[in-house]
Scaffold this motif. Structure first.
Motif, PDB file in Angstrom:
ATOM      1  N   PRO A   1       0.804  -1.228   0.000  1.00 19.91           N
ATOM      2  CA  PRO A   1       0.000   0.000   0.000  1.00 19.91           C
ATOM      3  C   PRO A   1       0.839   1.282   0.000  1.00 19.91           C
ATOM      4  O   PRO A   1       0.318   2.355  -0.304  1.00 19.91           O
ATOM      5  N   GLY A   2       2.125   1.146   0.325  1.00 19.44           N
ATOM      6  CA  GLY A   2       2.996   2.321   0.290  1.00 19.44           C
ATOM      7  C   GLY A   2       3.161   2.898  -1.098  1.00 19.44           C
ATOM      8  O   GLY A   2       3.555   4.057  -1.254  1.00 19.44           O
ATOM      9  N   LEU A   3       2.850   2.092  -2.123  1.00 26.15           N
ATOM     10  CA  LEU A   3       2.919   2.605  -3.494  1.00 26.15           C
ATOM     11  C   LEU A   3       1.940   3.754  -3.714  1.00 26.15           C
ATOM     12  O   LEU A   3       2.138   4.584  -4.591  1.00 26.15           O
ATOM     13  N   ARG A   4       0.897   3.790  -2.889  1.00 22.41           N
ATOM     14  CA  ARG A   4      -0.075   4.890  -2.954  1.00 22.41           C
ATOM     15  C   ARG A   4       0.582   6.223  -2.576  1.00 22.41           C
ATOM     16  O   ARG A   4       0.142   7.280  -3.028  1.00 22.41           O
ATOM     17  N   ILE A   5       1.618   6.170  -1.762  1.00 22.72           N
ATOM     18  CA  ILE A   5       2.379   7.371  -1.391  1.00 22.72           C
ATOM     19  C   ILE A   5       3.483   7.637  -2.408  1.00 22.72           C
ATOM     20  O   ILE A   5       3.723   8.772  -2.815  1.00 22.72           O
ATOM     21  N   ILE A   6       4.154   6.570  -2.815  1.00 18.96           N
ATOM     22  CA  ILE A   6       5.307   6.711  -3.709  1.00 18.96           C
ATOM     23  C   ILE A   6       4.892   7.220  -5.083  1.00 18.96           C
ATOM     24  O   ILE A   6       5.602   8.034  -5.692  1.00 18.96           O
ATOM     25  N   ALA A   7       3.735   6.763  -5.583  1.00 19.63           N
ATOM     26  CA  ALA A   7       3.322   7.120  -6.946  1.00 19.63           C
ATOM     27  C   ALA A   7       3.170   8.628  -7.147  1.00 19.63           C
ATOM     28  O   ALA A   7       3.784   9.194  -8.070  1.00 19.63           O
ATOM     29  N   PRO A   8       2.377   9.346  -6.331  1.00 15.79           N
ATOM     30  CA  PRO A   8       2.269  10.793  -6.555  1.00 15.79           C
ATOM     31  C   PRO A   8       3.576  11.529  -6.306  1.00 15.79           C
ATOM     32  O   PRO A   8       3.855  12.543  -6.948  1.00 15.79           O
ATOM     33  N   ALA A   9       4.387  11.001  -5.383  1.00 22.13           N
ATOM     34  CA  ALA A   9       5.688  11.628  -5.132  1.00 22.13           C
ATOM     35  C   ALA A   9       6.579  11.526  -6.370  1.00 22.13           C
ATOM     36  O   ALA A   9       7.240  12.494  -6.772  1.00 22.13           O
ATOM     37  N   ALA A  10       6.599  10.351  -6.989  1.00 21.71           N
ATOM     38  CA  ALA A  10       7.426  10.138  -8.182  1.00 21.71           C
ATOM     39  C   ALA A  10       6.926  10.975  -9.357  1.00 21.71           C
ATOM     40  O   ALA A  10       7.722  11.599 -10.072  1.00 21.71           O
TER      41      ALA A  10
ATOM     42  N   MET B   1      13.091  22.194  -4.325  1.00 20.02           N
ATOM     43  CA  MET B   1      11.887  21.945  -5.119  1.00 20.02           C
ATOM     44  C   MET B   1      11.526  20.459  -5.120  1.00 20.02           C
ATOM     45  O   MET B   1      10.379  20.079  -4.852  1.00 20.02           O
ATOM     46  N   THR B   2      12.506  19.619  -5.420  1.00 17.69           N
ATOM     47  CA  THR B   2      12.255  18.188  -5.487  1.00 17.69           C
ATOM     48  C   THR B   2      11.904  17.625  -4.120  1.00 17.69           C
ATOM     49  O   THR B   2      10.984  16.800  -3.983  1.00 17.69           O
ATOM     50  N   MET B   3      12.635  18.074  -3.094  1.00 11.81           N
ATOM     51  CA  MET B   3      12.373  17.592  -1.742  1.00 11.81           C
ATOM     52  C   MET B   3      10.941  17.892  -1.313  1.00 11.81           C
ATOM     53  O   MET B   3      10.224  17.011  -0.820  1.00 11.81           O
ATOM     54  N   VAL B   4      10.500  19.123  -1.518  1.00 11.33           N
ATOM     55  CA  VAL B   4       9.140  19.497  -1.118  1.00 11.33           C
ATOM     56  C   VAL B   4       8.107  18.814  -2.008  1.00 11.33           C
ATOM     57  O   VAL B   4       7.063  18.358  -1.532  1.00 11.33           O
ATOM     58  N   GLY B   5       8.396  18.715  -3.302  1.00 10.83           N
ATOM     59  CA  GLY B   5       7.481  18.042  -4.210  1.00 10.83           C
ATOM     60  C   GLY B   5       7.275  16.582  -3.857  1.00 10.83           C
ATOM     61  O   GLY B   5       6.176  16.031  -4.023  1.00 10.83           O
ATOM     62  N   VAL B   6       8.303  15.933  -3.347  1.00  7.03           N
ATOM     63  CA  VAL B   6       8.212  14.523  -2.949  1.00  7.03           C
ATOM     64  C   VAL B   6       7.615  14.378  -1.547  1.00  7.03           C
ATOM     65  O   VAL B   6       6.816  13.476  -1.296  1.00  7.03           O
ATOM     66  N   LEU B   7       7.997  15.270  -0.644  1.00  7.73           N
ATOM     67  CA  LEU B   7       7.530  15.144   0.736  1.00  7.73           C
ATOM     68  C   LEU B   7       6.082  15.580   0.923  1.00  7.73           C
ATOM     69  O   LEU B   7       5.435  15.158   1.887  1.00  7.73           O
ATOM     70  N   THR B   8       5.569  16.414   0.027  1.00  8.09           N
ATOM     71  CA  THR B   8       4.167  16.838   0.159  1.00  8.09           C
ATOM     72  C   THR B   8       3.207  15.644   0.116  1.00  8.09           C
ATOM     73  O   THR B   8       2.341  15.520   0.997  1.00  8.09           O
ATOM     74  N   PRO B   9       3.316  14.735  -0.857  1.00  7.22           N
ATOM     75  CA  PRO B   9       2.458  13.545  -0.812  1.00  7.22           C
ATOM     76  C   PRO B   9       2.699  12.689   0.422  1.00  7.22           C
ATOM     77  O   PRO B   9       1.756  12.099   0.964  1.00  7.22           O
ATOM     78  N   VAL B  10       3.947  12.612   0.870  1.00  7.15           N
ATOM     79  CA  VAL B  10       4.251  11.817   2.059  1.00  7.15           C
ATOM     80  C   VAL B  10       3.499  12.368   3.269  1.00  7.15           C
ATOM     81  O   VAL B  10       2.861  11.628   4.024  1.00  7.15           O
ATOM     82  N   VAL B  11       3.548  13.683   3.450  1.00  7.82           N
ATOM     83  CA  VAL B  11       2.874  14.307   4.589  1.00  7.82           C
ATOM     84  C   VAL B  11       1.354  14.171   4.473  1.00  7.82           C
ATOM     85  O   VAL B  11       0.660  13.896   5.458  1.00  7.82           O
TER      86      VAL B  11
ATOM     87  N   LEU C   1      -0.415  11.869   2.913  1.00  7.87           N
ATOM     88  CA  LEU C   1      -0.911  10.498   2.989  1.00  7.87           C
ATOM     89  C   LEU C   1      -0.351   9.714   4.173  1.00  7.87           C
ATOM     90  O   LEU C   1      -0.820   8.611   4.458  1.00  7.87           O
ATOM     91  N   TRP C   2       0.636  10.279   4.851  1.00  6.24           N
ATOM     92  CA  TRP C   2       1.236   9.656   6.031  1.00  6.24           C
ATOM     93  C   TRP C   2       1.502  10.763   7.049  1.00  6.24           C
ATOM     94  O   TRP C   2       2.646  11.150   7.275  1.00  6.24           O
TER      95      TRP C   2
ATOM     96  N   THR D   1       5.060  13.857   9.392  1.00 10.19           N
ATOM     97  CA  THR D   1       5.159  15.303   9.169  1.00 10.19           C
ATOM     98  C   THR D   1       6.408  15.903   9.808  1.00 10.19           C
ATOM     99  O   THR D   1       7.132  16.675   9.164  1.00 10.19           O
ATOM    100  N   ALA D   2       6.670  15.574  11.070  1.00 10.00           N
ATOM    101  CA  ALA D   2       7.821  16.164  11.771  1.00 10.00           C
ATOM    102  C   ALA D   2       9.127  15.805  11.058  1.00 10.00           C
ATOM    103  O   ALA D   2       9.993  16.667  10.858  1.00 10.00           O
ATOM    104  N   SER D   3       9.256  14.550  10.663  1.00 12.15           N
ATOM    105  CA  SER D   3      10.470  14.127   9.948  1.00 12.15           C
ATOM    106  C   SER D   3      10.587  14.827   8.600  1.00 12.15           C
ATOM    107  O   SER D   3      11.679  15.231   8.193  1.00 12.15           O
ATOM    108  N   ALA D   4       9.449  14.984   7.910  1.00 12.99           N
ATOM    109  CA  ALA D   4       9.463  15.639   6.600  1.00 12.99           C
ATOM    110  C   ALA D   4       9.855  17.101   6.726  1.00 12.99           C
ATOM    111  O   ALA D   4      10.639  17.610   5.920  1.00 12.99           O
TER     112      ALA D   4
END
Length: 201
Positions: A80-89, A136-146, A148-149, A153-156
């Protein structure tokens, strides 16, 4: 009489000149403040441990951190983690499809080029400063992480702030570069995540 300017035109030029001078002064003060911030960040990275940290964070931002992040998500969430990874990628791909053109169009010199006495700590991946591609890339990837998970947030936030600091501390970027990069990353990452959630649930 034919050589005389109408009164409206005659008064418009001095007004335009005053406006241009005012804008020039504001920009000059802004650039001075930005360089002051870069110098302060550069000084913060003078102690050996912080210098090493700035270099490591910047190098991880070259791309190495993202497979590690994907692995951490899969360890935690399994398939199910692919649900987070997909929008980040997809966010990262979209951002990098427009980012080179934007950076070349702006053509802003990096701080260490403007002030050669600043140590750049490591080589750059490209010639220009605005916007910060690492942030840019860091925030673009971490936004879906935050989104959906939320527990991450604190780590991101810590990761994003660390990357932003490292880019200024290495004299590769101005604060406005990292702010613009963060805005771009969020501006793509947020709607991409919303769209993915609506499409796939």
């Amino acid at each position: 009489m034919s050589g005389e300017q109408p009164p409206a035109v005659a008064t418009a030029n001095p007004l335009r000149a005053r406006c241009a001078a005012a804008v020039s002064r504001v920009l000059s003060r802004f650039e001075t403040a930005e360089m002051r911030a870069v110098r302060a960040a550069s000084r913060s990275a003078r102690p050996a441990p912080l210098k090493i940290l700035a270099i490591i964070l910047s190098k991880l931002g070259n791309g190495w951190i993202y497979p590690l992040l994907a692995a951490a998500i899969l360890v935690k969430w399994r398939l199910p983690g692919l649900r987070i990874i997909a929008p980040a990628a997809v966010s990262a791909i979209l951002l990098h499809s427009v980012y080179p053109y934007l950076k070349n169009w702006c053509g802003r010199r990096r701080p260490f080029q403007t002030a050669p006495e600043l140590p750049k700590l490591l080589d750059t991946l490209d010639a220009h400063s605005f916007p910060s591609g690492h942030t840019m890339t860091m925030v673009g990837v971490l936004t879906p992480v935050v989104m959906l998970w939320p527990a991450a947030t604190a780590s991101a936030v810590l990761m994003g702030l660390g990357m932003a600091w490292s880019r200024v501390a290495t004299a590769h970027h101005y604060p406005s570069d990292v702010l613009a990069g963060a805005a771009l990353g969020f501006g793509v990452g947020y709607p991409m995540t919303e769209w993915t959630v609506r499409l796939f649930g």
